[in-house]
Design an enzyme around this catalytic site. Structure first.
Site, PDB file in Angstrom:
ATOM      1  N   CYS A 189     -16.545  -9.393   4.829  1.00 44.12           N
ATOM      2  CA  CYS A 189     -15.850  -8.146   4.521  1.00 44.12           C
ATOM      3  C   CYS A 189     -14.605  -8.437   3.695  1.00 44.12           C
ATOM      4  CB  CYS A 189     -15.447  -7.432   5.807  1.00 44.12           C
ATOM      5  SG  CYS A 189     -16.840  -7.143   6.937  1.00 44.12           S
TER       6      CYS A 189
ATOM      7  N   ARG B 126     -18.533  -2.551  16.901  1.00 42.10           N
ATOM      8  CA  ARG B 126     -17.802  -3.804  16.733  1.00 42.10           C
ATOM      9  C   ARG B 126     -16.462  -3.782  17.458  1.00 42.10           C
ATOM     10  NH1 ARG B 126     -16.982  -4.186  11.246  1.00 42.10           N
ATOM     11  NH2 ARG B 126     -18.985  -5.215  11.020  1.00 42.10           N
TER      12      ARG B 126
ATOM     13  N   CYS C 214       0.154   0.223  10.249  1.00 38.90           N
ATOM     14  CA  CYS C 214      -0.224  -0.798   9.281  1.00 38.90           C
ATOM     15  C   CYS C 214       0.953  -1.630   8.780  1.00 38.90           C
ATOM     16  CB  CYS C 214      -0.938  -0.152   8.100  1.00 38.90           C
ATOM     17  SG  CYS C 214      -1.609  -1.369   6.935  1.00 38.90           S
TER      18      CYS C 214
ATOM     19  N   CYS D  61       0.226   4.861   6.861  1.00 41.16           N
ATOM     20  CA  CYS D  61      -0.465   4.733   8.145  1.00 41.16           C
ATOM     21  C   CYS D  61       0.473   4.043   9.139  1.00 41.16           C
ATOM     22  CB  CYS D  61      -1.749   3.937   7.977  1.00 41.16           C
ATOM     23  SG  CYS D  61      -2.860   4.585   6.696  1.00 41.16           S
TER      24      CYS D  61
ATOM     25  N   CYS E 255       0.833  -1.207   0.000  1.00 42.07           N
ATOM     26  CA  CYS E 255       0.000   0.000   0.000  1.00 42.07           C
ATOM     27  C   CYS E 255       0.866   1.255   0.000  1.00 42.07           C
ATOM     28  CB  CYS E 255      -0.934   0.007   1.206  1.00 42.07           C
ATOM     29  SG  CYS E 255      -2.072   1.415   1.219  1.00 42.07           S
TER      30      CYS E 255
ATOM     31  N   CYS F  25     -19.548   1.966   7.378  1.00 42.00           N
ATOM     32  CA  CYS F  25     -18.842   1.334   8.485  1.00 42.00           C
ATOM     33  C   CYS F  25     -17.621   2.203   8.761  1.00 42.00           C
ATOM     34  CB  CYS F  25     -18.430  -0.098   8.105  1.00 42.00           C
ATOM     35  SG  CYS F  25     -17.438  -0.946   9.352  1.00 42.00           S
TER      36      CYS F  25
ATOM     37  N   CYS G 159     -19.426  -6.377   2.644  1.00 41.48           N
ATOM     38  CA  CYS G 159     -18.714  -5.182   3.089  1.00 41.48           C
ATOM     39  C   CYS G 159     -17.371  -5.152   2.377  1.00 41.48           C
ATOM     40  CB  CYS G 159     -18.527  -5.209   4.604  1.00 41.48           C
ATOM     41  SG  CYS G 159     -17.648  -3.749   5.272  1.00 41.48           S
TER      42      CYS G 159
END
Length: 328
Positions: A102, A265, A65, A62, A58, A193, A133
């Site tokens: 998801c 969640r 991550c 972040c 990616c 979400c 999702c």
């Protein structure tokens, strides 16, 4: 003036939310439990399962991550999975008790060239009778519309933390970028979400700031995941100290109060939570978990462990009971 504290509000002030965090613990949990029972059966949990359909590489940085190309974490980049393999994984998830499936891809944003394949995944999973999702990074309005046409029920795009603390976590994408994607998702009539992560070195005020941002969106998130950071070696936040368990429960309770109709969640971090801590979170208003032995790249409690926990707590999958009746 609104007098029913269980009704959704969009005019929360940050100081009001900070004040909720200061309420004595047992009183705060009690208030959250009352709100929870107004909208949900407290014995029910929504069961979701997550699959990484494209892992690693990616372009975002972040700080939490393992999939960022900016950090050395030992997670290799992979190509987008084939549709048939994703649908087969969804079939297994359904057999294991999942109600929502998801699909997550380690992308900064969804590229138009990948849209047909992702849409086919969504359609295939939807055909199994599962809620769908996806979390695919930033979306353009026309992409959100295409995902809706494919059968997407929910789109996950977290705010991560407060607007103030956000630049300490991510610098390759702005807070407004995230809000723009949420707006595109809502405009396409896809359920949102959206939640965040605790344990990244933020303060209690930052946790209040995250919940303030969520509670003052044009519409509250339909699902609100609260992740307890799983520190990953090689990431900037790999050495973070964990948040105290009672503080984590406070965060769940305040989320329940300020977004009363959201499904809250427990997401990443359950593997290092005790049974007792998870039970307190359920008491404070959490009513959804990820099941299956793995999240995107980190571990999750196995099926037998979760089954024992739910049996011992007398809880059951959402939909097997009835929605709590509203108080007149």
């Amino acid at each position: 003036m609104q007098t029913d504290s269980a009704l959704p509000r969009h005019d929360w002030t940050r100081s009001e939310i900070e004040a909720l965090f200061e309420i004595p613990f047992t009183e705060l949990v009690f208030r959250a439990a009352v709100v929870h029972r107004r909208w949900f059966d407290p014995a029910e949990l929504q069961m979701s399962q997550l699959l990484s359909v494209k892992t690693g590489g990616c372009a975002e940085n972040c700080g939490y991550c393992s999939q960022s190309q900016h950090f050395e974490t030992g997670v290799p980049a992979s190509k987008l999975m084939e549709v048939r393999a994703v649908v087969a994984a969804a079939e297994q998830a359904k057999a294991g008790g999942a109600q929502r499936f998801c699909m997550g891809a380690a992308w900064r944003d969804l590229k138009d060239r990948d849209l047909p394949k992702v849409a086919a995944m969504i359609s295939g999973v939807k055909a199994l009778g599962l809620e769908t999702c996806a979390t695919l990074g930033m979306l353009k309005p026309e992409q959100a519309a295409a995902l809706k046409s494919a059968g997407l029920d929910y789109y996950n795009h977290n705010l991560d933390t407060s607007p103030d603390y956000y630049p300490s976590v991510v610098t390759t994408r702005t807070y407004q970028d995230r809000l723009d994607t949420l707006a595109a998702v809502r405009a396409a009539d896809i359920s949102v979400c959206c939640g965040g992560i605790v344990g990244m070195g933020e303060t209690r005020a930052d946790r209040a700031g995250l919940l303030h941002a969520l509670a003052t969106l044009p519409e509250h998130p339909d699902s609100l995941p609260i992740n307890d950071l799983m520190p990953i070696k090689g990431t900037p936040l790999g050495g973070s100290e964990p948040v105290d368990g009672l503080e984590f429960v406070r965060t769940v309770a305040v989320a329940r109060i300020v977004c009363p109709k959201a499904v809250v969640r427990l997401s990443a971090g359950r593997e290092h939570m005790s049974r007792e801590l998870q039970a307190l979170c359920f008491l404070a208003g959490a009513n959804s978990i990820f099941i299956g032995g793995k999240l995107l790249t980190t571990s999750n409690p196995d099926q037998d462990t979760d089954a024992r926990l739910l049996a011992d707590l007398g809880m059951r999958p959402m939909g097997s009971g009835k929605l709590a009746e509203a108080v007149a």
